[in-house]
Write an enzyme that holds these catalytic residues in place. Structure first.
Site, PDB file in Angstrom:
ATOM      1  N   LYS A 247       0.835  -1.207   0.000  1.00  7.61           N
ATOM      2  CA  LYS A 247       0.000   0.000   0.000  1.00  7.61           C
ATOM      3  C   LYS A 247       0.871   1.259   0.000  1.00  7.61           C
ATOM      4  CE  LYS A 247      -2.564   2.847   3.195  1.00  7.61           C
ATOM      5  NZ  LYS A 247      -3.044   2.991   4.584  1.00  7.61           N
ATOM      6  N   ASP A 265      -6.467   1.165   0.948  1.00  8.09           N
ATOM      7  CA  ASP A 265      -6.644   1.548   2.355  1.00  8.09           C
ATOM      8  C   ASP A 265      -8.030   1.124   2.826  1.00  8.09           C
ATOM      9  OD1 ASP A 265      -8.357   3.361   1.168  1.00  8.09           O
ATOM     10  OD2 ASP A 265      -7.673   5.073   2.361  1.00  8.09           O
TER      11      ASP A 265
END
Length: 379
Positions: A247, A265
Protein backbone atom coordinates in the site's frame (compact mmCIF):
# COMPACT_ATOMS: atom_id res chain seq x y z
CA UNK A 1 -129.20 -85.10 -0.75
CA UNK A 2 -130.30 -81.84 -2.24
CA UNK A 3 -129.10 -79.86 0.79
CA UNK A 4 -125.39 -80.55 0.19
CA UNK A 5 -125.13 -78.65 -3.07
CA UNK A 6 -126.67 -75.67 -1.39
CA UNK A 7 -123.95 -75.72 1.26
CA UNK A 8 -121.25 -75.80 -1.37
CA UNK A 9 -122.92 -73.07 -3.28
CA UNK A 10 -123.23 -70.97 -0.20
CA UNK A 11 -119.54 -71.45 0.55
CA UNK A 12 -118.57 -70.49 -2.98
CA UNK A 13 -120.82 -67.51 -2.81
CA UNK A 14 -119.34 -66.51 0.48
CA UNK A 15 -115.81 -66.83 -0.93
CA UNK A 16 -116.80 -64.73 -3.93
CA UNK A 17 -118.20 -62.11 -1.61
CA UNK A 18 -115.18 -62.17 0.67
CA UNK A 19 -112.66 -62.00 -2.21
CA UNK A 20 -113.53 -58.48 -3.24
CA UNK A 21 -113.44 -57.43 0.38
CA UNK A 22 -109.82 -58.59 0.74
CA UNK A 23 -108.72 -56.97 -2.49
CA UNK A 24 -110.41 -53.76 -1.58
CA UNK A 25 -107.52 -52.38 0.45
CA UNK A 26 -105.12 -52.79 -2.48
CA UNK A 27 -107.54 -51.06 -4.80
CA UNK A 28 -108.23 -48.34 -2.27
CA UNK A 29 -104.51 -47.60 -1.79
CA UNK A 30 -104.48 -45.03 -4.57
CA UNK A 31 -107.64 -43.67 -3.08
CA UNK A 32 -105.64 -42.73 0.00
CA UNK A 33 -103.31 -40.66 -2.12
CA UNK A 34 -106.27 -39.03 -3.68
CA UNK A 35 -107.68 -38.41 -0.27
CA UNK A 36 -104.49 -36.60 0.68
CA UNK A 37 -104.87 -34.37 -2.33
CA UNK A 38 -108.55 -33.85 -1.81
CA UNK A 39 -108.23 -33.07 1.89
CA UNK A 40 -105.76 -30.24 2.10
CA UNK A 41 -107.45 -28.91 5.17
CA UNK A 42 -106.35 -31.83 7.30
CA UNK A 43 -102.81 -31.96 5.86
CA UNK A 44 -102.26 -28.17 5.88
CA UNK A 45 -100.18 -28.23 9.03
CA UNK A 46 -97.90 -30.82 7.42
CA UNK A 47 -97.36 -28.53 4.43
CA UNK A 48 -96.84 -25.45 6.55
CA UNK A 49 -94.19 -27.21 8.63
CA UNK A 50 -91.75 -27.64 5.73
CA UNK A 51 -92.41 -24.08 4.63
CA UNK A 52 -91.43 -22.93 8.10
CA UNK A 53 -88.29 -25.04 7.91
CA UNK A 54 -87.51 -23.70 4.47
CA UNK A 55 -87.84 -20.15 5.75
CA UNK A 56 -84.73 -20.34 7.97
CA UNK A 57 -82.86 -21.83 5.03
CA UNK A 58 -83.75 -18.79 2.99
CA UNK A 59 -82.79 -16.53 5.86
CA UNK A 60 -79.47 -18.37 6.10
CA UNK A 61 -78.91 -17.60 2.47
CA UNK A 62 -79.85 -14.03 3.17
CA UNK A 63 -77.35 -13.96 6.03
CA UNK A 64 -74.53 -15.07 3.75
CA UNK A 65 -75.56 -12.48 1.20
CA UNK A 66 -74.98 -9.53 3.58
CA UNK A 67 -71.50 -10.89 4.31
CA UNK A 68 -70.62 -10.67 0.65
CA UNK A 69 -72.20 -7.30 0.37
CA UNK A 70 -70.42 -6.03 3.50
CA UNK A 71 -67.05 -7.14 2.12
CA UNK A 72 -67.78 -5.32 -1.09
CA UNK A 73 -69.15 -2.30 0.64
CA UNK A 74 -66.22 -2.07 3.05
CA UNK A 75 -63.76 -2.38 0.18
CA UNK A 76 -65.72 0.21 -1.78
CA UNK A 77 -66.05 2.46 1.23
CA UNK A 78 -62.39 2.20 2.20
CA UNK A 79 -61.13 3.11 -1.28
CA UNK A 80 -62.55 6.62 -1.46
CA UNK A 81 -62.53 7.25 2.27
CA UNK A 82 -58.83 6.39 2.66
CA UNK A 83 -59.32 3.75 5.38
CA UNK A 84 -56.92 1.10 6.64
CA UNK A 85 -56.53 -0.50 3.24
CA UNK A 86 -55.57 2.81 1.71
CA UNK A 87 -53.16 3.45 4.58
CA UNK A 88 -51.44 0.15 3.91
CA UNK A 89 -51.11 1.02 0.25
CA UNK A 90 -49.62 4.39 1.14
CA UNK A 91 -47.09 2.76 3.48
CA UNK A 92 -45.81 0.46 0.73
CA UNK A 93 -43.69 3.04 -1.21
CA UNK A 94 -41.42 3.86 1.78
CA UNK A 95 -40.49 0.16 1.91
CA UNK A 96 -39.26 0.47 -1.69
CA UNK A 97 -37.28 3.64 -0.94
CA UNK A 98 -33.87 1.91 -1.20
CA UNK A 99 -34.68 1.21 -4.86
CA UNK A 100 -35.03 4.90 -5.75
CA UNK A 101 -32.02 7.15 -6.12
CA UNK A 102 -31.42 10.68 -7.37
CA UNK A 103 -30.70 10.74 -11.07
CA UNK A 104 -27.66 12.99 -10.70
CA UNK A 105 -26.92 13.82 -7.11
CA UNK A 106 -24.41 16.44 -6.00
CA UNK A 107 -23.70 18.30 -2.80
CA UNK A 108 -26.88 20.29 -3.42
CA UNK A 109 -29.29 17.51 -4.27
CA UNK A 110 -32.74 18.08 -5.69
CA UNK A 111 -35.30 15.43 -4.85
CA UNK A 112 -37.40 16.15 -7.95
CA UNK A 113 -35.58 13.98 -10.46
CA UNK A 114 -35.44 10.36 -9.43
CA UNK A 115 -34.31 7.23 -11.14
CA UNK A 116 -34.51 3.54 -10.43
CA UNK A 117 -31.22 2.30 -9.12
CA UNK A 118 -29.31 -0.07 -11.34
CA UNK A 119 -29.32 -3.18 -9.16
CA UNK A 120 -26.67 -5.57 -10.47
CA UNK A 121 -27.87 -9.14 -10.62
CA UNK A 122 -26.31 -11.76 -8.39
CA UNK A 123 -24.87 -13.31 -11.53
CA UNK A 124 -23.66 -10.03 -13.06
CA UNK A 125 -21.63 -10.72 -16.16
CA UNK A 126 -18.00 -9.75 -16.33
CA UNK A 127 -18.70 -7.26 -19.10
CA UNK A 128 -21.49 -5.58 -17.13
CA UNK A 129 -19.28 -5.34 -14.05
CA UNK A 130 -16.42 -3.74 -15.99
CA UNK A 131 -18.78 -1.20 -17.59
CA UNK A 132 -20.40 -0.29 -14.27
CA UNK A 133 -17.05 0.05 -12.48
CA UNK A 134 -15.53 2.26 -15.18
CA UNK A 135 -18.62 4.43 -15.38
CA UNK A 136 -18.48 4.88 -11.61
CA UNK A 137 -14.88 6.06 -11.86
CA UNK A 138 -15.80 8.53 -14.63
CA UNK A 139 -18.64 9.93 -12.54
CA UNK A 140 -16.33 10.36 -9.54
CA UNK A 141 -13.74 12.09 -11.73
CA UNK A 142 -16.36 14.74 -12.53
CA UNK A 143 -17.14 15.24 -8.86
CA UNK A 144 -13.51 15.26 -7.68
CA UNK A 145 -11.45 16.63 -10.59
CA UNK A 146 -8.96 18.02 -8.06
CA UNK A 147 -8.46 14.71 -6.21
CA UNK A 148 -4.89 14.32 -4.94
CA UNK A 149 -2.93 12.53 -2.20
CA UNK A 150 -3.95 14.13 1.08
CA UNK A 151 -0.52 13.97 2.66
CA UNK A 152 1.72 17.04 2.55
CA UNK A 153 5.08 16.29 0.93
CA UNK A 154 7.73 18.00 -1.17
CA UNK A 155 9.84 15.00 -2.20
CA UNK A 156 9.70 11.17 -2.21
CA UNK A 157 11.44 10.94 1.18
CA UNK A 158 8.80 13.09 2.88
CA UNK A 159 6.01 11.12 1.18
CA UNK A 160 7.29 7.70 2.26
CA UNK A 161 7.77 8.89 5.86
CA UNK A 162 4.33 10.56 5.94
CA UNK A 163 2.65 7.44 4.52
CA UNK A 164 4.24 5.22 7.18
CA UNK A 165 3.05 7.64 9.87
CA UNK A 166 -0.52 7.64 8.49
CA UNK A 167 -1.21 4.11 9.75
CA UNK A 168 -3.96 4.05 12.40
CA UNK A 169 -4.51 7.83 12.22
CA UNK A 170 -5.79 10.52 9.86
CA UNK A 171 -3.85 12.28 7.13
CA UNK A 172 -4.79 15.54 8.82
CA UNK A 173 -3.01 14.53 12.03
CA UNK A 174 0.07 13.47 10.05
CA UNK A 175 0.11 16.75 8.12
CA UNK A 176 -0.03 18.65 11.39
CA UNK A 177 2.88 16.62 12.79
CA UNK A 178 5.38 16.30 9.94
CA UNK A 179 6.29 20.02 9.57
CA UNK A 180 8.20 19.89 12.86
CA UNK A 181 9.77 16.53 11.96
CA UNK A 182 11.01 17.59 8.52
CA UNK A 183 12.16 20.97 9.80
CA UNK A 184 14.51 19.20 12.23
CA UNK A 185 15.37 16.16 10.08
CA UNK A 186 15.07 17.12 6.40
CA UNK A 187 17.09 14.21 4.93
CA UNK A 188 17.36 10.44 5.48
CA UNK A 189 20.84 10.96 6.90
CA UNK A 190 19.53 13.40 9.51
CA UNK A 191 16.67 11.16 10.59
CA UNK A 192 18.82 8.02 10.69
CA UNK A 193 21.23 9.72 13.12
CA UNK A 194 18.51 11.32 15.29
CA UNK A 195 17.88 10.74 18.99
CA UNK A 196 14.94 8.29 19.20
CA UNK A 197 13.46 10.03 22.25
CA UNK A 198 13.36 13.36 20.45
CA UNK A 199 11.70 11.77 17.43
CA UNK A 200 9.17 10.03 19.68
CA UNK A 201 8.22 13.33 21.28
CA UNK A 202 7.57 14.90 17.87
CA UNK A 203 5.53 11.92 16.65
CA UNK A 204 3.50 11.52 19.84
CA UNK A 205 0.33 13.16 18.34
CA UNK A 206 0.23 10.47 15.59
CA UNK A 207 -0.29 7.61 18.03
CA UNK A 208 1.84 4.46 18.28
CA UNK A 209 4.74 6.90 18.30
CA UNK A 210 7.36 4.43 19.55
CA UNK A 211 6.71 1.87 16.80
CA UNK A 212 6.50 4.61 14.18
CA UNK A 213 9.76 6.11 15.40
CA UNK A 214 11.50 2.77 14.90
CA UNK A 215 10.00 2.47 11.40
CA UNK A 216 10.92 5.92 10.07
CA UNK A 217 14.41 5.82 11.57
CA UNK A 218 14.92 2.26 10.27
CA UNK A 219 13.86 3.08 6.71
CA UNK A 220 16.09 6.14 6.79
CA UNK A 221 19.09 3.98 7.69
CA UNK A 222 18.27 1.51 4.87
CA UNK A 223 17.97 4.38 2.39
CA UNK A 224 21.38 5.68 3.45
CA UNK A 225 23.10 2.29 3.53
CA UNK A 226 21.52 0.55 0.52
CA UNK A 227 20.21 3.27 -1.79
CA UNK A 228 22.60 6.20 -1.31
CA UNK A 229 20.07 8.27 0.61
CA UNK A 230 17.56 8.20 -2.26
CA UNK A 231 14.08 6.63 -2.31
CA UNK A 232 14.00 3.82 -4.91
CA UNK A 233 11.43 3.92 -7.66
CA UNK A 234 10.75 0.18 -7.88
CA UNK A 235 8.14 -1.80 -5.98
CA UNK A 236 10.50 -4.64 -5.09
CA UNK A 237 12.95 -2.17 -3.52
CA UNK A 238 10.37 -0.12 -1.64
CA UNK A 239 8.84 -3.09 0.15
CA UNK A 240 12.29 -3.86 1.64
CA UNK A 241 12.14 -0.69 3.72
CA UNK A 242 11.00 -1.08 7.37
CA UNK A 243 7.30 -0.26 7.76
CA UNK A 244 6.68 -0.15 4.00
CA UNK A 245 4.20 -2.57 2.43
CA UNK A 246 2.52 -2.68 -0.95
CA UNK A 247 0.00 0.00 0.00
CA UNK A 248 2.71 2.49 1.01
CA UNK A 249 4.84 1.51 -1.98
CA UNK A 250 2.01 2.21 -4.44
CA UNK A 251 1.33 5.59 -2.80
CA UNK A 252 4.95 6.55 -3.33
CA UNK A 253 5.19 5.11 -6.84
CA UNK A 254 1.95 6.71 -8.04
CA UNK A 255 2.37 10.15 -6.49
CA UNK A 256 6.12 10.68 -6.33
CA UNK A 257 7.24 8.81 -9.46
CA UNK A 258 4.12 8.83 -11.65
CA UNK A 259 4.00 5.03 -11.85
CA UNK A 260 0.48 3.53 -11.65
CA UNK A 261 -0.55 1.78 -8.47
CA UNK A 262 -3.70 1.06 -6.46
CA UNK A 263 -3.81 2.20 -2.83
CA UNK A 264 -5.79 -0.35 -0.82
CA UNK A 265 -6.64 1.55 2.35
CA UNK A 266 -9.67 1.06 4.60
CA UNK A 267 -11.88 3.40 2.53
CA UNK A 268 -10.97 1.67 -0.72
CA UNK A 269 -11.64 -1.80 0.71
CA UNK A 270 -15.02 -0.77 2.13
CA UNK A 271 -16.30 0.90 -1.02
CA UNK A 272 -15.28 -1.70 -3.60
CA UNK A 273 -17.07 -4.36 -1.56
CA UNK A 274 -20.10 -2.08 -1.09
CA UNK A 275 -20.20 -1.53 -4.85
CA UNK A 276 -19.78 -5.28 -5.47
CA UNK A 277 -16.66 -4.86 -7.51
CA UNK A 278 -15.22 -7.73 -5.51
CA UNK A 279 -16.04 -9.82 -2.48
CA UNK A 280 -12.42 -10.29 -1.43
CA UNK A 281 -11.20 -9.13 1.97
CA UNK A 282 -7.46 -9.64 1.61
CA UNK A 283 -5.78 -6.41 0.37
CA UNK A 284 -3.59 -8.22 -2.16
CA UNK A 285 -6.59 -10.05 -3.64
CA UNK A 286 -8.61 -6.82 -3.72
CA UNK A 287 -5.76 -5.14 -5.59
CA UNK A 288 -5.68 -7.92 -8.17
CA UNK A 289 -9.47 -8.08 -8.60
CA UNK A 290 -10.02 -4.32 -8.93
CA UNK A 291 -6.89 -3.77 -11.01
CA UNK A 292 -8.24 -6.20 -13.59
CA UNK A 293 -11.34 -4.00 -14.10
CA UNK A 294 -9.40 -0.90 -15.19
CA UNK A 295 -6.54 0.03 -17.49
CA UNK A 296 -3.27 0.30 -15.60
CA UNK A 297 -3.06 3.99 -16.45
CA UNK A 298 -6.21 4.64 -14.37
CA UNK A 299 -5.00 3.01 -11.16
CA UNK A 300 -3.55 6.03 -9.35
CA UNK A 301 -6.44 8.39 -10.08
CA UNK A 302 -8.93 5.61 -9.35
CA UNK A 303 -7.43 5.28 -5.87
CA UNK A 304 -7.83 9.02 -5.24
CA UNK A 305 -11.43 9.06 -6.49
CA UNK A 306 -12.53 6.11 -4.37
CA UNK A 307 -10.72 7.26 -1.22
CA UNK A 308 -12.04 10.81 -1.55
CA UNK A 309 -15.58 9.55 -2.02
CA UNK A 310 -15.24 7.31 1.04
CA UNK A 311 -14.01 10.16 3.21
CA UNK A 312 -16.47 12.79 2.07
CA UNK A 313 -19.74 11.06 1.16
CA UNK A 314 -19.80 7.26 1.45
CA UNK A 315 -18.95 6.97 5.13
CA UNK A 316 -18.59 3.65 6.92
CA UNK A 317 -21.37 4.04 9.49
CA UNK A 318 -23.84 6.39 7.81
CA UNK A 319 -23.35 7.02 4.08
CA UNK A 320 -24.86 10.19 2.67
CA UNK A 321 -26.89 8.32 0.03
CA UNK A 322 -29.18 11.27 -0.62
CA UNK A 323 -26.18 13.40 -1.68
CA UNK A 324 -24.31 10.69 -3.56
CA UNK A 325 -23.38 11.49 -7.19
CA UNK A 326 -23.19 7.81 -8.15
CA UNK A 327 -26.40 6.68 -6.43
CA UNK A 328 -27.93 5.29 -9.66
CA UNK A 329 -24.91 3.00 -10.03
CA UNK A 330 -24.67 1.87 -6.42
CA UNK A 331 -26.18 -1.51 -5.45
CA UNK A 332 -25.99 -0.51 -1.77
CA UNK A 333 -28.10 2.65 -2.14
CA UNK A 334 -30.36 3.04 0.89
CA UNK A 335 -27.91 1.82 3.54
CA UNK A 336 -27.47 5.42 4.63
CA UNK A 337 -29.55 8.60 4.79
CA UNK A 338 -31.60 9.03 1.61
CA UNK A 339 -33.24 12.34 2.42
CA UNK A 340 -31.29 14.99 0.44
CA UNK A 341 -31.41 17.69 3.10
CA UNK A 342 -30.37 15.33 5.91
CA UNK A 343 -27.70 13.74 3.72
CA UNK A 344 -26.12 17.15 3.02
CA UNK A 345 -25.42 17.52 6.74
CA UNK A 346 -23.31 14.34 6.64
CA UNK A 347 -20.87 15.64 4.02
CA UNK A 348 -17.30 16.30 5.14
CA UNK A 349 -14.36 18.45 4.08
CA UNK A 350 -14.90 20.79 1.15
CA UNK A 351 -18.26 19.14 0.26
CA UNK A 352 -19.55 20.14 3.66
CA UNK A 353 -17.80 23.52 3.66
CA UNK A 354 -15.08 22.21 6.00
CA UNK A 355 -11.29 22.50 5.62
CA UNK A 356 -9.44 19.72 3.86
CA UNK A 357 -6.70 17.54 5.33
CA UNK A 358 -3.65 19.24 3.81
CA UNK A 359 -1.99 22.34 5.22
CA UNK A 360 -0.50 23.01 1.78
CA UNK A 361 -3.00 21.64 -0.77
CA UNK A 362 -2.54 21.93 -4.56
CA UNK A 363 -3.76 25.08 -6.26
CA UNK A 364 -6.48 23.16 -8.13
CA UNK A 365 -8.01 22.21 -4.80
CA UNK A 366 -8.02 25.82 -3.64
CA UNK A 367 -9.51 26.95 -6.95
CA UNK A 368 -12.34 24.46 -6.47
CA UNK A 369 -13.30 26.07 -3.18
CA UNK A 370 -11.28 23.85 -0.85
CA UNK A 371 -9.68 25.31 2.26
CA UNK A 372 -6.35 24.29 3.80
CA UNK A 373 -6.34 22.52 7.16
CA UNK A 374 -5.21 24.46 10.24
CA UNK A 375 -1.78 23.69 11.75
CA UNK A 376 -1.38 21.66 14.93
CA UNK A 377 -2.81 23.44 17.96
CA UNK A 378 -4.67 26.03 15.90
CA UNK A 379 -8.08 24.65 16.95
Amino acid sequence: MEKKPTARVSRAASEEKSAPERKAPTKKAPAKKASVEKAPGKKAPAKKAPTKKATPRKTAVKKTTPRKTTAKTTAAASAPAGGKAAALVKKAPPAKKPLIAPKKATAAVKAAAVKTVVQPAKEESRTALVRRARRTNRELAEVFPYAHPELDFENPFQLVVATVLSAQTTDLRVNQTTPALFAKYPTPEDLAAANPEEVEEILRPCGFFRAKTRSVMGLSRVLVEDFGGEVPGRLEDLVKLPGVGRKTAFVVLGNAFGRPGITIDTHFQRLVRRWRWTGETDPDKIEAAVGALFPKSDWTDLSHHVIWHGRRICHARKPACGACPIAPLCPAYGEGETDPEKAKKLLKYEKGGLPGQRLKPPQAYLDAGGRPAPPLGAG
